[in-house]
Enzyme design. Structure first.
Site: not given
Length: 308
Positions: A135, A137, A181, A186, A218
């Site tokens: 993956r 962005y 989540d 983060d 999140d």
């Protein structure tokens, strides 16, 4: 360190508390018939952040295995003896005086979507996959005819706070009842230097954004590295607006829109679609730290999460 030294049963488990963190508030829990919900009473008695038996001063090195941008690529942390340690479980969260450890997963201005592999032993950092493919962005359209597309690179250092966990059984009544989540919290680090994958930076939190991604909460903690030239000028959310004007809006908009080029709807944000201040960010950190403690004590089922 071995799992037996870090992860112990609920009965007789030993955990130590860093005495420098007594100023942070940790909120009690209340039980409802639907889910465990957080009680965010700001007048609650102060409690301390917890740390499992982790490396007190993380003198670790970064060890890469495999080639970047391959399915086998992993970034491990190893101690001075060469033993692998977990960036999620073994690196201490708090350093005292409002300073925390932050581990870089995605360096600023890069596009490979790196993340801690929470289901693998030692939780190394790897590139995320979807349907067996790496993956990144996404590519977004450009208004320039000379450059028909641009990679949607992240504009800040991005990673995790160790020893935190967003519990998927907890519903947050302040953020539309969204559940955690199932990942560490983060961090969006706004300093000028580009970090390295696996690098540990000392940061101070400044604000928090309550992103809701496909119904899951999140959290994004906005922070700055202590080695940034402007670090001494920033102590709360208003300082971000003063010295990094437009940054909080840019962070929110980036995380809101980055999935749109892949045909997905924009992410949503709670708390009135605005960033919360430093005290709120600290509250999020203490609550998710307590959730992590319950996880490693096995008071909460770990499911497929690795505690090694």
């Amino acid at each position: 360190m071995a799992a037996a030294a870090r992860v112990m049963g609920a009965a007789g488990a030993l955990y130590h508390v860093n005495s420098l963190t007594s100023s942070f508030l940790l909120k009690p829990f209340s039980i409802t018939h639907k889910a465990i919900r957080l009680n965010r009473n700001l007048n609650a008695a102060p409690r301390r952040l917890f740390a499992c038996r982790a490396l007190y001063k993380p003198e670790v090195q970064i060890k890469e295995e495999g080639q970047p941008e391959t399915l086998d690529y992993r970034v491990f942390l190893v101690d001075q003896s060469g033993k692998k340690v977990s960036p999620w479980h073994d690196v201490p969260l708090h350093l005292g005086n409002g300073v925390f450890n932050f581990i870089v997963e995605i360096p600023k201005e890069s596009s490979a979507k790196m993340e801690v592999a929470t289901d693998e032993p030692h939780t190394p950092i790897k590139q995320d996959t979807k349907k067996g493919k790496l993956r990144y962005y996404p590519v977004k359209p450009s208004k320039s005819d000379q450059n028909p597309s641009l990679q949607y690179n992240i504009n800040w250092n991005y990673g995790l706070l160790p020893q935190t966990w967003e519990d998927p059984s907890l519903a947050n009544p302040e953020v539309e009842g969204a559940f955690g989540d199932n990942d560490p919290v983060d961090v969006v680090e706004i300093g000028e230097r580009t970090g390295k994958i696996g690098e540990i930076l000392k940061v101070k939190p400044l604000a928090a954004l309550a992103m809701i991604d496909e119904g899951e909460l999140d959290w994004k903690i906005v922070a700055i590295s202590l080695d940034d030239p402007k670090a001494s000028l920033l102590n709360d959310i208003d300082d971000v607006e003063k010295h990094f004007p437009g940054t909080l809006t840019a962070i929110r908009d980036w995380f809101r829109d980055y999935k749109i080029p892949d045909g997905k709807p924009p992410n949503k944000f709670g708390l009135g679609n605005k960033a919360a201040n430093k005290n709120y960010a600290l509250k999020v950190i203490t609550e998710t730290n307590e959730s992590w403690v319950k996880l490693v004590k096995r008071s909460i089922p770990a499911g497929e999460l690795s505690l090694a």
